[in-house]
Design a protein around this motif. Sequence first.
Motif, PDB file in Angstrom:
ATOM      1  N   LEU A  37     -40.239 -17.549  11.996  1.00  0.00           N
ATOM      2  CA  LEU A  37     -39.249 -18.606  11.816  1.00  0.00           C
ATOM      3  C   LEU A  37     -39.004 -18.895  10.337  1.00  0.00           C
ATOM      4  CD1 LEU A  37     -37.470 -20.512  13.485  1.00  0.00           C
ATOM      5  CD2 LEU A  37     -39.344 -22.172  13.464  1.00  0.00           C
ATOM      6  N   GLY A  38     -39.993 -18.607   9.492  1.00  0.00           N
ATOM      7  CA  GLY A  38     -39.832 -18.808   8.061  1.00  0.00           C
ATOM      8  C   GLY A  38     -38.733 -17.961   7.455  1.00  0.00           C
ATOM      9  N   ALA A  39     -38.350 -16.868   8.138  1.00  0.00           N
ATOM     10  CA  ALA A  39     -37.281 -16.011   7.627  1.00  0.00           C
ATOM     11  C   ALA A  39     -35.950 -16.744   7.578  1.00  0.00           C
ATOM     12  CB  ALA A  39     -37.155 -14.757   8.498  1.00  0.00           C
ATOM     13  N   ARG A  40     -35.848 -17.829   8.335  1.00  0.00           N
ATOM     14  CA  ARG A  40     -34.604 -18.610   8.322  1.00  0.00           C
ATOM     15  C   ARG A  40     -34.257 -19.064   6.903  1.00  0.00           C
ATOM     16  NH1 ARG A  40     -31.517 -21.477  12.113  1.00  0.00           N
ATOM     17  NH2 ARG A  40     -30.526 -23.350  11.249  1.00  0.00           N
ATOM     18  N   LYS A  41     -35.269 -19.468   6.138  1.00  0.00           N
ATOM     19  CA  LYS A  41     -35.050 -19.913   4.761  1.00  0.00           C
ATOM     20  C   LYS A  41     -35.319 -18.816   3.737  1.00  0.00           C
ATOM     21  CE  LYS A  41     -35.947 -24.850   5.481  1.00  0.00           C
ATOM     22  NZ  LYS A  41     -36.786 -26.010   5.077  1.00  0.00           N
ATOM     23  N   PRO A  98     -32.128 -15.652   3.231  1.00  0.00           N
ATOM     24  CA  PRO A  98     -32.192 -16.519   4.405  1.00  0.00           C
ATOM     25  C   PRO A  98     -31.442 -15.897   5.582  1.00  0.00           C
ATOM     26  CG  PRO A  98     -30.477 -17.286   2.944  1.00  0.00           C
ATOM     27  CD  PRO A  98     -31.086 -16.076   2.275  1.00  0.00           C
ATOM     28  N   ASP A  99     -31.885 -16.275   6.804  1.00  0.00           N
ATOM     29  CA  ASP A  99     -31.272 -15.755   8.024  1.00  0.00           C
ATOM     30  C   ASP A  99     -31.131 -16.912   9.016  1.00  0.00           C
ATOM     31  OD1 ASP A  99     -30.495 -14.531  10.348  1.00  0.00           O
ATOM     32  OD2 ASP A  99     -32.038 -12.967  10.299  1.00  0.00           O
ATOM     33  N   ALA A 100     -29.944 -17.491   9.061  1.00  0.00           N
ATOM     34  CA  ALA A 100     -29.698 -18.651   9.909  1.00  0.00           C
ATOM     35  C   ALA A 100     -29.701 -18.307  11.393  1.00  0.00           C
ATOM     36  CB  ALA A 100     -28.367 -19.307   9.536  1.00  0.00           C
ATOM     37  N   SER A 101     -29.715 -17.006  11.733  1.00  0.00           N
ATOM     38  CA  SER A 101     -29.715 -16.633  13.148  1.00  0.00           C
ATOM     39  C   SER A 101     -31.105 -16.762  13.774  1.00  0.00           C
ATOM     40  CB  SER A 101     -29.207 -15.201  13.325  1.00  0.00           C
ATOM     41  OG  SER A 101     -30.144 -14.253  12.831  1.00  0.00           O
ATOM     42  N   VAL A 102     -32.145 -16.979  12.957  1.00  0.00           N
ATOM     43  CA  VAL A 102     -33.487 -17.206  13.485  1.00  0.00           C
ATOM     44  C   VAL A 102     -33.587 -18.675  13.876  1.00  0.00           C
ATOM     45  CG1 VAL A 102     -35.955 -16.960  13.097  1.00  0.00           C
ATOM     46  CG2 VAL A 102     -34.357 -15.490  11.879  1.00  0.00           C
ATOM     47  N   ARG A 103     -33.924 -18.918  15.139  1.00  0.00           N
ATOM     48  CA  ARG A 103     -33.920 -20.285  15.661  1.00  0.00           C
ATOM     49  C   ARG A 103     -35.228 -20.553  16.399  1.00  0.00           C
ATOM     50  NH1 ARG A 103     -30.263 -19.365  19.786  1.00  0.00           N
ATOM     51  NH2 ARG A 103     -30.304 -21.582  20.308  1.00  0.00           N
ATOM     52  N   PRO A 104     -35.666 -21.809  16.400  1.00  0.00           N
ATOM     53  CA  PRO A 104     -36.889 -22.125  17.123  1.00  0.00           C
ATOM     54  C   PRO A 104     -36.646 -22.305  18.623  1.00  0.00           C
ATOM     55  CG  PRO A 104     -36.029 -24.110  16.098  1.00  0.00           C
ATOM     56  CD  PRO A 104     -35.117 -22.981  15.683  1.00  0.00           C
ATOM     57  N   GLU A 136     -31.129 -13.093  18.104  1.00  0.00           N
ATOM     58  CA  GLU A 136     -30.379 -12.305  19.088  1.00  0.00           C
ATOM     59  C   GLU A 136     -30.959 -10.910  19.229  1.00  0.00           C
ATOM     60  OE1 GLU A 136     -28.402 -11.584  15.116  1.00  0.00           O
ATOM     61  OE2 GLU A 136     -29.154 -13.348  16.216  1.00  0.00           O
ATOM     62  N   ALA A 137     -31.651 -10.435  18.200  1.00  0.00           N
ATOM     63  CA  ALA A 137     -32.352  -9.149  18.252  1.00  0.00           C
ATOM     64  C   ALA A 137     -33.422  -9.150  17.178  1.00  0.00           C
ATOM     65  CB  ALA A 137     -31.382  -7.979  18.026  1.00  0.00           C
ATOM     66  N   VAL A 138     -34.552  -8.520  17.476  1.00  0.00           N
ATOM     67  CA  VAL A 138     -35.590  -8.355  16.460  1.00  0.00           C
ATOM     68  C   VAL A 138     -34.988  -7.632  15.258  1.00  0.00           C
ATOM     69  CG1 VAL A 138     -37.756  -7.164  15.926  1.00  0.00           C
ATOM     70  CG2 VAL A 138     -37.467  -8.307  18.142  1.00  0.00           C
ATOM     71  N   ARG A 139     -35.308  -8.129  14.086  1.00  0.00           N
ATOM     72  CA  ARG A 139     -34.866  -7.416  12.885  1.00  0.00           C
ATOM     73  C   ARG A 139     -36.009  -6.539  12.401  1.00  0.00           C
ATOM     74  NH1 ARG A 139     -32.461  -9.573   7.015  1.00  0.00           N
ATOM     75  NH2 ARG A 139     -31.619  -7.517   6.420  1.00  0.00           N
ATOM     76  N   LEU A 140     -35.847  -5.261  12.572  1.00  0.00           N
ATOM     77  CA  LEU A 140     -36.856  -4.278  12.178  1.00  0.00           C
ATOM     78  C   LEU A 140     -36.121  -3.171  11.445  1.00  0.00           C
ATOM     79  CD1 LEU A 140     -39.739  -3.328  12.151  1.00  0.00           C
ATOM     80  CD2 LEU A 140     -39.502  -2.547  14.499  1.00  0.00           C
ATOM     81  N   GLU A 141     -36.037  -3.332  10.118  1.00  0.00           N
ATOM     82  CA  GLU A 141     -35.263  -2.401   9.308  1.00  0.00           C
ATOM     83  C   GLU A 141     -35.704  -2.497   7.853  1.00  0.00           C
ATOM     84  OE1 GLU A 141     -31.290  -3.728   9.942  1.00  0.00           O
ATOM     85  OE2 GLU A 141     -31.458  -5.428   8.575  1.00  0.00           O
ATOM     86  N   ARG A 142     -35.307  -1.512   7.068  1.00  0.00           N
ATOM     87  CA  ARG A 142     -35.655  -1.482   5.651  1.00  0.00           C
ATOM     88  C   ARG A 142     -34.436  -1.806   4.809  1.00  0.00           C
ATOM     89  NH1 ARG A 142     -37.987   3.825   3.831  1.00  0.00           N
ATOM     90  NH2 ARG A 142     -36.640   3.853   2.018  1.00  0.00           N
ATOM     91  N   GLU A 143     -34.715  -2.386   3.639  1.00  0.00           N
ATOM     92  CA  GLU A 143     -33.650  -2.786   2.735  1.00  0.00           C
ATOM     93  C   GLU A 143     -34.070  -2.420   1.315  1.00  0.00           C
ATOM     94  OE1 GLU A 143     -31.627  -7.001   1.172  1.00  0.00           O
ATOM     95  OE2 GLU A 143     -32.927  -6.972   2.949  1.00  0.00           O
ATOM     96  N   HIS A 162     -38.128  -5.546   6.930  1.00  0.00           N
ATOM     97  CA  HIS A 162     -38.094  -6.744   7.753  1.00  0.00           C
ATOM     98  C   HIS A 162     -38.691  -6.459   9.130  1.00  0.00           C
ATOM     99  CE1 HIS A 162     -35.587  -8.977   4.924  1.00  0.00           C
ATOM    100  NE2 HIS A 162     -34.800  -7.907   4.828  1.00  0.00           N
ATOM    101  N   ASN A 163     -39.510  -7.380   9.602  1.00  0.00           N
ATOM    102  CA  ASN A 163     -40.117  -7.266  10.938  1.00  0.00           C
ATOM    103  C   ASN A 163     -40.303  -8.688  11.467  1.00  0.00           C
ATOM    104  OD1 ASN A 163     -41.455  -6.440  13.242  1.00  0.00           O
ATOM    105  ND2 ASN A 163     -43.360  -5.887  12.207  1.00  0.00           N
ATOM    106  N   TYR A 164     -39.217  -9.275  11.987  1.00  0.00           N
ATOM    107  CA  TYR A 164     -39.284 -10.660  12.453  1.00  0.00           C
ATOM    108  C   TYR A 164     -38.252 -10.906  13.555  1.00  0.00           C
ATOM    109  CZ  TYR A 164     -35.100 -11.611   9.555  1.00  0.00           C
ATOM    110  OH  TYR A 164     -33.847 -11.596   9.014  1.00  0.00           O
ATOM    111  N   GLY A 165     -38.379 -12.068  14.193  1.00  0.00           N
ATOM    112  CA  GLY A 165     -37.433 -12.444  15.249  1.00  0.00           C
ATOM    113  C   GLY A 165     -37.877 -12.020  16.633  1.00  0.00           C
ATOM    114  N   HIS A 166     -39.197 -12.090  16.911  1.00  0.00           N
ATOM    115  CA  HIS A 166     -39.750 -11.561  18.161  1.00  0.00           C
ATOM    116  C   HIS A 166     -39.784 -12.566  19.306  1.00  0.00           C
ATOM    117  CE1 HIS A 166     -41.233  -9.100  14.824  1.00  0.00           C
ATOM    118  NE2 HIS A 166     -41.213  -8.095  15.659  1.00  0.00           N
ATOM    119  N   GLY A 167     -39.229 -13.753  19.088  1.00  0.00           N
ATOM    120  CA  GLY A 167     -39.142 -14.734  20.169  1.00  0.00           C
ATOM    121  C   GLY A 167     -40.486 -15.037  20.789  1.00  0.00           C
TER     122      GLY A 167
END
Length: 317
Positions: A174-178, A181-187, A275-282, A292-297
């Motif tokens: 959830l910290g990825a929201r800030k 930042p990624d506003a699509s990460v929600r609690p 909406e989907a796990v973010r698992l990718e390189r940048e 990135h490896n976050y958003g696993h609900g």
Amino acid sequence: MERGRGDDIVVVGGGVIGLTTAVVLAERGRRVRLWTREPVEQTTSAVAGALWWPYRVEPVALARAWALRSLDVYEDLAVRPEESGVRMAEGVLGETGLDAVDTWAAARLPGLRAATAREYGGTGLWARLPLIDMSTHLAYLRARLVAAGGVVETRAVTALAEAGAPVVVNCTGLGARKLVPDASVRPVRGQLVVVENPGIRTWMVSTDPVSGEMAYFFPHPGRLVLGGTAEEDAWSPEPDPAVADAIVRRCAALRPEIAGARVLGHLVGLRPAREAVRLEREALPDGRLLVHNYGHGGGGATVAWGCAREAADLASR
């Protein structure tokens, strides 16, 4: 900016995703530092139930593949439950039929069958799945990371740029929201009640087909964990007494002996939904790599090892 040593990787986030990712990287010979805002025992992962089963994690097809890779690991760890916190336990997945798992999990889960009327009052699936005592498992992962040469540092991070290593892995949930930042990460707020176990050895997950309310109970050493809730966009970390009472009532409707169990405590966790796990390189402008490896609900523990191995692959190319 804190520059790392040569081949350093900094993993940011000390929950089950970050710890597992750090373990995989360290055991592949990488020099890893894990930064965690709070001790691992106080992360959101520490609140999890945690039954191996994909729940509120997207996309479904990838989540199932990650889950099956994780299942291989958990089956091995279940040989040493006192050390790893993982054991294979039987129970009922309510409102689930054999057809729901036939195409992806049936071959890997021997003994799957329809629950009998005595075992469950509706359509249910009897299964033997990994049940993870997170209080033990997180400590196990930390010890395994340190044994592989990794370093765990408790430190708050206000920006991912603070990690100046050549490779940074973002497992901040959830910290990825800030931080991104990624506003699509929600609690998605989950509340649990911990009670003395009145002798229950099997777990159960049930969902009311009309209201959609959940009831589940998971037997762990020395306690029974009752749930649960899934309140979207709810940020409060404080237990709600009325919600706790409702959780106990719903669970007692499934197993009456729960009604008289002494309450040991209350827990709240905020699942990092996306909406989907973010698992990718940048690739960063300065030539460093950010994975990135976050958003696993609600499926962090379920998919942890599958995602960790993929994240480690991305960090190594």
